[in-house]
Design a protein around this motif. Structure first.
Motif, PDB file in Angstrom:
ATOM      1  N   SER A 194      15.813  37.933  56.552  1.00 58.41           N
ATOM      2  CA  SER A 194      15.914  39.086  55.658  1.00 58.41           C
ATOM      3  C   SER A 194      17.222  39.167  54.886  1.00 58.41           C
ATOM      4  CB  SER A 194      15.748  40.381  56.462  1.00 58.41           C
ATOM      5  OG  SER A 194      14.496  40.417  57.106  1.00 58.41           O
ATOM      6  N   THR A 195      18.264  38.478  55.360  1.00 55.54           N
ATOM      7  CA  THR A 195      19.576  38.621  54.731  1.00 55.54           C
ATOM      8  C   THR A 195      20.240  37.268  54.532  1.00 55.54           C
ATOM      9  OG1 THR A 195      20.827  38.756  56.804  1.00 55.54           O
ATOM     10  CG2 THR A 195      19.863  40.821  55.964  1.00 55.54           C
ATOM     11  N   ALA A 196      21.233  37.265  53.655  1.00 56.95           N
ATOM     12  CA  ALA A 196      22.011  36.042  53.437  1.00 56.95           C
ATOM     13  C   ALA A 196      22.773  35.653  54.696  1.00 56.95           C
ATOM     14  CB  ALA A 196      22.972  36.246  52.266  1.00 56.95           C
ATOM     15  N   ALA A 197      23.226  36.634  55.468  1.00 58.01           N
ATOM     16  CA  ALA A 197      23.941  36.329  56.716  1.00 58.01           C
ATOM     17  C   ALA A 197      23.042  35.596  57.695  1.00 58.01           C
ATOM     18  CB  ALA A 197      24.471  37.623  57.334  1.00 58.01           C
ATOM     19  N   GLU A 198      21.772  36.022  57.798  1.00 59.54           N
ATOM     20  CA  GLU A 198      20.839  35.318  58.680  1.00 59.54           C
ATOM     21  C   GLU A 198      20.602  33.898  58.187  1.00 59.54           C
ATOM     22  OE1 GLU A 198      18.054  38.891  60.531  1.00 59.54           O
ATOM     23  OE2 GLU A 198      17.417  37.904  58.679  1.00 59.54           O
ATOM     24  N   ALA A 199      20.473  33.732  56.873  1.00 56.95           N
ATOM     25  CA  ALA A 199      20.270  32.403  56.313  1.00 56.95           C
ATOM     26  C   ALA A 199      21.463  31.510  56.602  1.00 56.95           C
ATOM     27  CB  ALA A 199      20.034  32.509  54.802  1.00 56.95           C
TER      28      ALA A 199
END
Length: 566
Positions: A393-398
């Motif tokens: 869901s987020t760039a941090a997770e990616a």
């Protein structure tokens, strides 16, 4: 031009067939106060308990035997239903009631109703399993009472199988030599039965009111592309369906790589669930695998597969595809796809819970072992996979996933775009990874706030919905700006008309069932990239799903419109 009666529903696939109706044997109807007889004598509670216990065992053994004879998704669905029939809590609660003097039908119905309510409240994957649960109930009751087993009758000629709702286990056990199509009153276009029908290459219609009123033997024309069942079709409709079938068969002769009429390359890939699926599609004209659903390897187990077990499976799939691209999706499981070793039973809304990549919050070892196995498989097969995470869901997770994957030697890392947040921030997410793949089934579900398994809401889940297309457009534009691939591996990729829209938006690869590739390839090869862009613009400007599709049909080159029958 058509028969006296036309029933309408939601079509799965593009084929059309004509044949006689074969109604599925309904569940046994038995008065719950009728005595259970053994050798003609009413059984005492202890004897009744043994009869029911034996019935459960027979059903489990029969389902497992069918599973052993099947392959791929069919095998896994049968195994899942067998596991449900063998559930200790389900069986023990039924047996306790019978031993206490409860009638067999009342005992089984009561326990199954309780479990069904729990599944429906959980939603998602568990809600879909209610059909399997009812199938187990019907089989056990019929076996215990010595009645004919419910389900698809023995077919002595090619027929159109019609049912109120066809359990996936029944679908998986179909005699393919004698099944022309499947029609159900209930169900959804992304449910197990529809998915299996697609894998088997059968036209399928779901949500068809009054289908069960059709008489056995009645000739009907089933047109999955139009979503219609026509009773007593006339010669003109029969000829049109035969012409379309011949035209689509001819499309399979073209094995050229996917591309538009002016040579713009678009990879046409296959969706698979097992290494055996990879070996099967390797012999077809696909350019690789765009979605390897690895959770199939984890289902029906009490413990996670080891690193070596997984590595062997991944290496087998990679070896089968040779030098062709293979995109592997890491474990997409959790609350709505329950695993004995990963399920969080107290989630109130599993569809929005700890699933997919979010499992790393609670059990990071699951992902780390899988990535290690993929790294080992890469070394063994000599082919580097593309690896992507679901439910990001987020760039941090990616960013976190990319770091984990690269630490295990994975060079090409991506994520799925399945929630609106990821589509809206696709540019930031793509800055962290090498590619993204749009899962349009879940994207439609989350965008439209509609459970994808609720067949009566299929119109809201239509991938032509303007809001869904807007999110696909936002993701594709981000990919073009950063010069990174954006694929689609949801069901929308298999629609040749929607494929033109997706390519016009900037999507670089399309992944689907292998049988859908020829029609998609044909549509692309008869339109230039500029024409696809014009088609996409028309779809985006439309006010509704129906208007979007109509706008695209109006812009098709005549040859494609005629060949595909739209």
């Amino acid at each position: 031009m058509t028969g006296d009666r036309v029933l309408r529903g939601v079509g799965v696939g593009r084929r059309g067939v004509v044949g006689p109706v074969a109604q599925v044997q309904p569940a046994p109807f038995v008065q719950d106060d009728a005595p259970l007889l053994v050798d003609g004598v009413p059984a005492d509670p202890a004897t009744a308990r043994q009869v029911v216990d034996d019935a459960f065992t027979h059903v489990v053994d029969d389902l497992r035997a069918q599973s052993a004879r099947a392959t791929g998704t069919v095998r896994d669905v049968l195994a899942a239903t067998a596991q449900m029939a063998d559930d200790k809590a389900l069986r023990s609660q039924v047996l306790t009631r019978v031993a206490a003097g409860d009638h067999v039908v009342h005992a089984v119905d009561g326990v199954v109703a309780m479990f069904a309510t729990m599944f429906e409240q959980a939603g998602g994957y568990l809600a879909e399993r209610v059909t399997d649960l009812h199938s187990v109930r019907d089989r056990v009751v019929a076996r215990a009472l010595g009645l004919p087993a419910p389900g698809v009758p023995a077919l002595d000629r090619p027929s159109v199988v019609v049912a109120r709702d066809l359990a996936p286990a029944d679908t998986a056990a179909l005699d393919l030599d004698n099944v022309l199509a499947i029609v159900t009153e209930l169900g959804g276009p992304t449910g197990h039965t529809a998915i299996i029908a697609g894998q088997l290459g059968l036209p399928c219609l779901v949500q068809v009111p009054f289908a069960t009123t059709l008489q056995d033997g009645t000739e009907v024309a089933v047109d999955a592309a139009a979503g219609t069942v026509t009773v007593d079709p006339d010669d003109a409709l029969r000829a049109e369906l035969a012409r379309r079938a011949q035209a689509e068969d001819a499309l399979a002769a073209d094995e050229a790589p996917g591309a538009t009429a002016d040579g713009h390359a678009v990879q046409l890939l296959a969706n698979i669930g097992t290494p055996q699926d990879a070996e099967r599609v390797a012999g077809t004209a696909v350019e690789g695998v765009g979605l390897f659903r690895t959770e199939v390897l984890f289902l029906e187990r009490t413990t996670a597969p080891t690193r070596d077990e997984q590595a062997r499976a991944y290496a087998q799939a990679l070896a089968a595809m040779g030098e062709r691209k293979v995109v592997v999706r890491t474990l997409d499981a959790g609350a709505d796809k329950p695993l004995a070793f990963a399920t969080q039973p107290d989630e109130e809304n599993p569809a929005l819970g700890v699933r997919g990549y979010r499992l790393v919050r609670r059990d990071p070892e699951l992902l780390d072992v899988q990535l290690a196995a993929l790294g080992a498989a890469q070394s063994e097969a000599g082919t580097p996979p593309w690896v992507m995470a679901p439910m990001v869901s987020t760039a941090a997770e990616a960013r976190d996933f990319a770091a984990r994957a690269r630490a295990h030697g994975i060079a090409t890392v991506g994520v799925m775009v399945e929630v609106p947040a990821a589509a809206l921030r696709a540019r930031e997410i793509l800055a962290e990874v090498d590619f993204v793949s749009l899962g349009t089934n879940d994207l439609a579900q989350y965008t439209m706030a509609t459970d994808r398994l609720r067949g009566e809401l299929a119109d809201l889940l239509d991938p032509w919905q303007p809001a869904v297309l807007d999110l696909v457009d936002a993701t594709a534009r981000a990919g073009q700006e950063l010069h990174k691939p954006v694929g689609v591996c949801g069901e929308s990729a298999s629609d040749p008309l929607l494929a033109l829209v997706l390519v016009g938006l900037g999507v670089t690869s399309l992944s689907m069932s292998a049988g859908a590739v020829p029609a998609v390839r044909y549509a692309l090869r008869h339109h230039t990239r500029a024409q696809c862009a014009t088609i996409a613009a028309a779809a985006l400007a439309a006010p509704s799903a129906e208007a979007a599709r109509a706008a695209v049909v109006a812009l098709l080159v005549p040859e494609v419109r005629a060949t595909l029958g739209v």
